[in-house]
Scaffold this active site. Structure first.
Site, PDB file in Angstrom:
ATOM      1  N   GLN A 188       0.862  -1.185   0.000  1.00  0.00           N
ATOM      2  CA  GLN A 188       0.000   0.000   0.000  1.00  0.00           C
ATOM      3  C   GLN A 188       0.896   1.232   0.000  1.00  0.00           C
ATOM      4  O   GLN A 188       1.898   1.279   0.703  1.00  0.00           O
ATOM      5  CB  GLN A 188      -0.808  -0.034   1.303  1.00  0.00           C
ATOM      6  CG  GLN A 188      -1.002   1.277   2.007  1.00  0.00           C
ATOM      7  CD  GLN A 188      -2.259   1.952   1.555  1.00  0.00           C
ATOM      8  OE1 GLN A 188      -3.237   1.266   1.228  1.00  0.00           O
ATOM      9  NE2 GLN A 188      -2.253   3.254   1.492  1.00  0.00           N
ATOM     10  N   THR A 189       0.554   2.198  -0.809  1.00  0.00           N
ATOM     11  CA  THR A 189       1.301   3.445  -0.740  1.00  0.00           C
ATOM     12  C   THR A 189       0.411   4.592  -1.171  1.00  0.00           C
ATOM     13  O   THR A 189      -0.531   4.407  -1.927  1.00  0.00           O
ATOM     14  CB  THR A 189       2.562   3.408  -1.634  1.00  0.00           C
ATOM     15  OG1 THR A 189       3.019   4.732  -1.820  1.00  0.00           O
ATOM     16  CG2 THR A 189       2.274   2.805  -2.982  1.00  0.00           C
ATOM     17  N   ARG A 190       0.701   5.755  -0.656  1.00  0.00           N
ATOM     18  CA  ARG A 190       0.019   6.951  -1.140  1.00  0.00           C
ATOM     19  C   ARG A 190       1.044   8.015  -1.475  1.00  0.00           C
ATOM     20  O   ARG A 190       0.708   9.156  -1.735  1.00  0.00           O
ATOM     21  CB  ARG A 190      -0.980   7.462  -0.085  1.00  0.00           C
ATOM     22  CG  ARG A 190      -0.351   7.934   1.211  1.00  0.00           C
ATOM     23  CD  ARG A 190      -1.430   8.485   2.138  1.00  0.00           C
ATOM     24  NE  ARG A 190      -0.903   9.324   3.185  1.00  0.00           N
ATOM     25  CZ  ARG A 190      -0.592   8.925   4.407  1.00  0.00           C
ATOM     26  NH1 ARG A 190      -0.739   7.651   4.732  1.00  0.00           N
ATOM     27  NH2 ARG A 190      -0.141   9.767   5.301  1.00  0.00           N
ATOM     28  N   HIS A 194      10.128   5.728  -3.910  1.00  0.00           N
ATOM     29  CA  HIS A 194      11.571   5.927  -4.007  1.00  0.00           C
ATOM     30  C   HIS A 194      12.275   4.602  -3.756  1.00  0.00           C
ATOM     31  O   HIS A 194      11.639   3.576  -3.587  1.00  0.00           O
ATOM     32  CB  HIS A 194      12.015   7.012  -3.023  1.00  0.00           C
ATOM     33  CG  HIS A 194      11.486   8.372  -3.373  1.00  0.00           C
ATOM     34  ND1 HIS A 194      11.811   9.024  -4.535  1.00  0.00           N
ATOM     35  CD2 HIS A 194      10.613   9.185  -2.723  1.00  0.00           C
ATOM     36  CE1 HIS A 194      11.186  10.191  -4.583  1.00  0.00           C
ATOM     37  NE2 HIS A 194      10.447  10.307  -3.501  1.00  0.00           N
ATOM     38  N   HIS A 197      11.219   2.265  -0.905  1.00  0.00           N
ATOM     39  CA  HIS A 197      10.040   1.411  -1.135  1.00  0.00           C
ATOM     40  C   HIS A 197      10.373   0.271  -2.091  1.00  0.00           C
ATOM     41  O   HIS A 197       9.901  -0.850  -1.938  1.00  0.00           O
ATOM     42  CB  HIS A 197       8.896   2.227  -1.709  1.00  0.00           C
ATOM     43  CG  HIS A 197       8.608   3.481  -0.945  1.00  0.00           C
ATOM     44  ND1 HIS A 197       8.980   4.719  -1.395  1.00  0.00           N
ATOM     45  CD2 HIS A 197       8.031   3.671   0.259  1.00  0.00           C
ATOM     46  CE1 HIS A 197       8.624   5.631  -0.514  1.00  0.00           C
ATOM     47  NE2 HIS A 197       8.050   5.023   0.512  1.00  0.00           N
ATOM     48  N   GLY A 282       4.796  -0.659   6.899  1.00  0.00           N
ATOM     49  CA  GLY A 282       5.996   0.111   7.203  1.00  0.00           C
ATOM     50  C   GLY A 282       5.854   0.866   8.514  1.00  0.00           C
ATOM     51  O   GLY A 282       4.935   0.618   9.289  1.00  0.00           O
ATOM     52  N   ARG A 283       6.786   1.756   8.766  1.00  0.00           N
ATOM     53  CA  ARG A 283       6.676   2.602   9.952  1.00  0.00           C
ATOM     54  C   ARG A 283       5.594   3.646   9.716  1.00  0.00           C
ATOM     55  O   ARG A 283       5.434   4.156   8.629  1.00  0.00           O
ATOM     56  CB  ARG A 283       8.022   3.295  10.219  1.00  0.00           C
ATOM     57  CG  ARG A 283       9.048   2.300  10.648  1.00  0.00           C
ATOM     58  CD  ARG A 283      10.442   2.817  10.888  1.00  0.00           C
ATOM     59  NE  ARG A 283      10.641   4.232  11.015  1.00  0.00           N
ATOM     60  CZ  ARG A 283      11.698   4.770  11.643  1.00  0.00           C
ATOM     61  NH1 ARG A 283      12.587   3.989  12.219  1.00  0.00           N
ATOM     62  NH2 ARG A 283      11.853   6.060  11.692  1.00  0.00           N
ATOM     63  N   ASP A 284       4.800   3.901  10.774  1.00  0.00           N
ATOM     64  CA  ASP A 284       3.760   4.930  10.728  1.00  0.00           C
ATOM     65  C   ASP A 284       2.807   4.754   9.547  1.00  0.00           C
ATOM     66  O   ASP A 284       2.424   5.723   8.900  1.00  0.00           O
ATOM     67  CB  ASP A 284       4.404   6.333  10.705  1.00  0.00           C
ATOM     68  CG  ASP A 284       3.409   7.401  11.169  1.00  0.00           C
ATOM     69  OD1 ASP A 284       2.465   7.059  11.914  1.00  0.00           O
ATOM     70  OD2 ASP A 284       3.562   8.568  10.760  1.00  0.00           O
ATOM     71  N   HIS A 285       2.426   3.507   9.286  1.00  0.00           N
ATOM     72  CA  HIS A 285       1.490   3.202   8.198  1.00  0.00           C
ATOM     73  C   HIS A 285       0.179   3.980   8.411  1.00  0.00           C
ATOM     74  O   HIS A 285      -0.404   3.923   9.482  1.00  0.00           O
ATOM     75  CB  HIS A 285       1.209   1.697   8.179  1.00  0.00           C
ATOM     76  CG  HIS A 285       0.330   1.255   7.047  1.00  0.00           C
ATOM     77  ND1 HIS A 285       0.821   0.595   5.951  1.00  0.00           N
ATOM     78  CD2 HIS A 285      -0.998   1.395   6.833  1.00  0.00           C
ATOM     79  CE1 HIS A 285      -0.183   0.334   5.113  1.00  0.00           C
ATOM     80  NE2 HIS A 285      -1.296   0.816   5.629  1.00  0.00           N
ATOM     81  N   ALA A 286      -0.270   4.666   7.364  1.00  0.00           N
ATOM     82  CA  ALA A 286      -1.548   5.412   7.396  1.00  0.00           C
ATOM     83  C   ALA A 286      -1.573   6.488   8.472  1.00  0.00           C
ATOM     84  O   ALA A 286      -2.638   6.917   8.902  1.00  0.00           O
ATOM     85  CB  ALA A 286      -2.749   4.469   7.560  1.00  0.00           C
TER      86      ALA A 286
END
Ligand SMILES: [Zn+2]
Length: 382
Positions: A188-190, A194, A197, A282-286
């Site tokens: 998931q990414t918003r 880079h 990722h 990942g860290r701090d997802h969403a």
């Protein structure tokens, strides 16, 4: 696709993939209409396609209360965020038409119940804060005061912003089965993608059969890089640096809630419905701002028994290029200090790109940097 190949995939949440798309019923035009917000339109689309299986409509009071309190539906299945439809007043009839902001009719909802809800409580429980500066909380506070619940039948959908990337859960499952994959990791990414990722998606891909790059293209904060630019970044990255037969890129139609840990669980459950057996967290997802701890979105998975979610979370640290290791690494795998790492803040990267400069190749692939430079140039010009 063969049935055998499809059966190799993980089962949807609650075992059955919901499909609430159907024929346009007679008399829709004469029904009372509810106008949906952008977030509600996303939710409706995802209910229709089965991305929110086992939900078949907007949540009733019992499910809502238990989700807010315990992160479970009344049937005991894990579920971490409300999926509700807000209205100013109770509808007159037992069936209403649902329209988007432009008045386009999308679905009918058979009204099961209408109930009041406590916005402050929902904010504190689901977002971990009652602060109206939080974008998800601000949206919640701005909602109408009642929730209308009931099963939906969707008969039309808003045209996809990126038709070439539109895959419903059944389509994604078919695509995986066609390739003979059993284990698929969802990413998931918003944000623009880079090398950090790229590193973690490839690290995950080494252990499974395939990778689903699943960028969120629903509503986000207005200061995020627009979806079209991000999609172009994924396209050039995958084209140049991933084997075509190991990656599927598709758009995730959800709206961002910025609910941090609870949204990480919700994102994982959705990806399970799309057929993913693994999900990168990942860290701090969403997350947004400083509302959540760095690892909260990973630690929350411990609140469930592993078999309950079924989908396997894969936890990653921030990655960087290490000049001594001579490769991408994370604090888990590299013993060297920050002086040996190529680390750039988001602000610094934006400054570089806006000035038309490519960040170091150890940080960003040049093809991706060029897409972003074009965006910042046109944003400054327009
Ligand atoms: Zn190192």
């Amino acid at each position: 696709m063969t049935v055998a190949a499809a059966q190799r995939l993980i089962r949807p949440h609650g075992s059955r993939l919901v499909n609430r798309f159907g024929e346009r019923p007679d008399g829709v035009d004469t029904l009372e209409r509810l106008a949906l917000t952008a977030r509600e339109v996303s939710d409706l689309e995802m209910i229709g396609s089965g991305a929110l299986s086992p939900l078949e409509g907007f949540m009733g009071r019992d499910d809502y209360e238990r989700v807010v309190d315990e992160m479970r539906l009344t049937n005991g299945l894990p579920w971490s965020l409300p999926v509700c439809l807000a209205a100013a007043a109770a509808p007159q009839g037992d069936r209403v038409a649902l329209a988007d902001g432009s008045g386009r009719l999308l679905a009918v909802l058979d009204v099961h119940d209408v109930y009041p809800y406590d916005k402050e409580r929902e904010a504190e429980r689901c977002f971990g804060t009652g602060d109206s500066e939080h974008p998800g909380v601000a949206r919640l506070y701005a909602q109408e005061p009642l929730y209308v619940c009931g099963r939906v039948t969707a008969f039309d959908r808003v045209p996809a912003a990126f038709p070439e990337l539109a895959l419903d859960p059944a389509d994604a499952r078919a695509a995986f089965a066609e390739r003979g994959w059993k284990r698929i990791v969802g990413f998931q990414t918003r944000n623009p993608i880079h090398r950090a990722h790229e590193y973690l998606t490839k690290g995950a891909l080494e252990t499974v059969d395939g990778l689903l790059i699943h960028p969120l293209i629903g509503e986000t904060k207005s200061d995020d890089v627009p979806a079209a630019t991000r999609v172009e970044c994924y396209r050039v990255l995958v084209e140049n640096y991933y084997p075509a037969d190991r990656v599927v890129v598709s758009a995730f139609p959800a709206a961002m809630r910025y609910a941090g840990p609870r949204e990480a669980i919700w994102h994982a459950i959705c990806r399970k419905n799309y057929g993913c057996s693994h999900f990168i967290v990942g860290r701090d997802h969403a997350g947004v701002g400083t509302y959540y701890g760095t690892y909260d979105a990973q630690l929350i998975f411990d609140e469930f028994e592993a078999h309950e979610l079924d989908i396997e979370p894969m936890f990653f640290e921030h990655a960087f290029w290490c000049k001594v290791c001579g490769q991408m690494a994370t604090p888990k795998s590299c013993p060297h200090g920050e002086d040996d790492h190529v680390l750039l803040s988001g602000t610094k990267v934006r400054e570089l790109l806006a000035a038309g400069h490519e960040p170091p190749v150890e940080f960003s692939r040049p093809e991706v940097a060029d897409v972003l430079i074009d965006y910042y140039r046109s944003a400054a010009g327009g």
